[in-house]
Scaffold this active site. Structure first.
Site: not given
Ligand code: 5GP
Length: 224
Positions: A62, A158, A169
């Site tokens: 992002r 938000r 979400r």
């Molecule tokens: P975002 O794309 O918004 O950064 O993360 C999306 C989701 O992926 C969040 O719920 C975050 O906690 C989860 N997440 C981020 N890194 C990891 C990871 O290494 N393993 C798992 N299982 N989930 C992850």
């Protein structure tokens, strides 16, 4: 951050540790609950103690996200290669992208004598717990929660989400808030960030993952 008032009943009794915990702190909870704000508060207040575990992901960065800081941004091919080499302690598909926590990352942070902080989803938590014996790790599992209706209000208010991403979400949040009796060592409501952070710090001190301050007082006193 929230403005509502936290009450004592917001804290779910913790599951007592069966053996001593390793220096791994898993923080779960739905998107929008304020996990990163709580973690940031604790890290600011207690320096040189915690370090983020940087996950691998196939998701696009992002704006503002930095490779190696927020994530190790990578391709599906590389990710699959690493999986076949058993480099991850867990890996999951979240919203159509792959995410994984590498063994190397945890080992590196622990060798620097830091408590590794993992921000991962529920599936990831469950996968790690299933492999405790193999991994020889006993992380602390924390879940940060708020009432679903409150989360809906925050995410809608938000105004940053499209109707589609809001739906994803919120659907995901339902799973992340599902009751999981006995799974987490601590479940704490994030009504007021400071209170939530204090609760977490006190808990870590109680179970011995975190020591007290030199004068014998709790680190929670420095969270304002
Ligand atoms: P975002 O794309 O918004 O950064 O993360 C999306 C989701 O992926 C969040 O719920 C975050 O906690 C989860 N997440 C981020 N890194 C990891 C990871 O290494 N393993 C798992 N299982 N989930 C992850």
């Amino acid at each position: 951050g929230g403005t509502a008032c936290k009450n004592e009943s917001a804290v779910v009794p913790s599951t007592p540790p069966s053996e001593s915990f390793s220096k791994i702190l898993i923080v779960a909870g739905p998107s929008g609950v304020g996990k990163s704000t709580v973690i940031k508060k604790i890290m600011e207040c207690i320096p040189n103690t915690f370090a983020f575990s940087v996950s691998h992901t196939t998701r696009q960065p992002r704006p503002g996200e930095v490779d190696g800081i927020n994530y190790h941004f990578t391709t599906k091919e590389v990710m699959e290669q690493l999986i076949s080499e058993d480099k991850f302690i867990e890996q999951c598909d979240v919203h159509g992208n792959m995410y994984g926590t590498s063994k190397m990352e945890i080992e590196r942070l622990n060798s620097e004598n830091k408590i590794a902080v993992l921000d991962i989803d529920i599936q990831g938590c469950q996968k790690i717990k299933k492999r405790h014996d193999v991994l020889q790790m006993n992380p602390v599992y924390i879940r940060i929660k708020i009432a679903y209706e409150e989360l809906e209000k925050r995410l809608t208010g938000r105004g940053t989400e499209t109707p589609e991403s809001l739906k994803i979400r919120l659907d995901n949040a339902k799973a992340e808030l599902e009751p999981m009796p006995g799974f987490f060592n601590l479940e704490v409501e994030n009504q007021v960030v400071e209170d939530c952070a204090k609760e977490l710090v006190s808990f870590l001190e109680t179970v011995g993952v975190l020591g007290l301050q030199e004068d014998g007082s709790s680190h929670a006193t420095c969270i304002k």
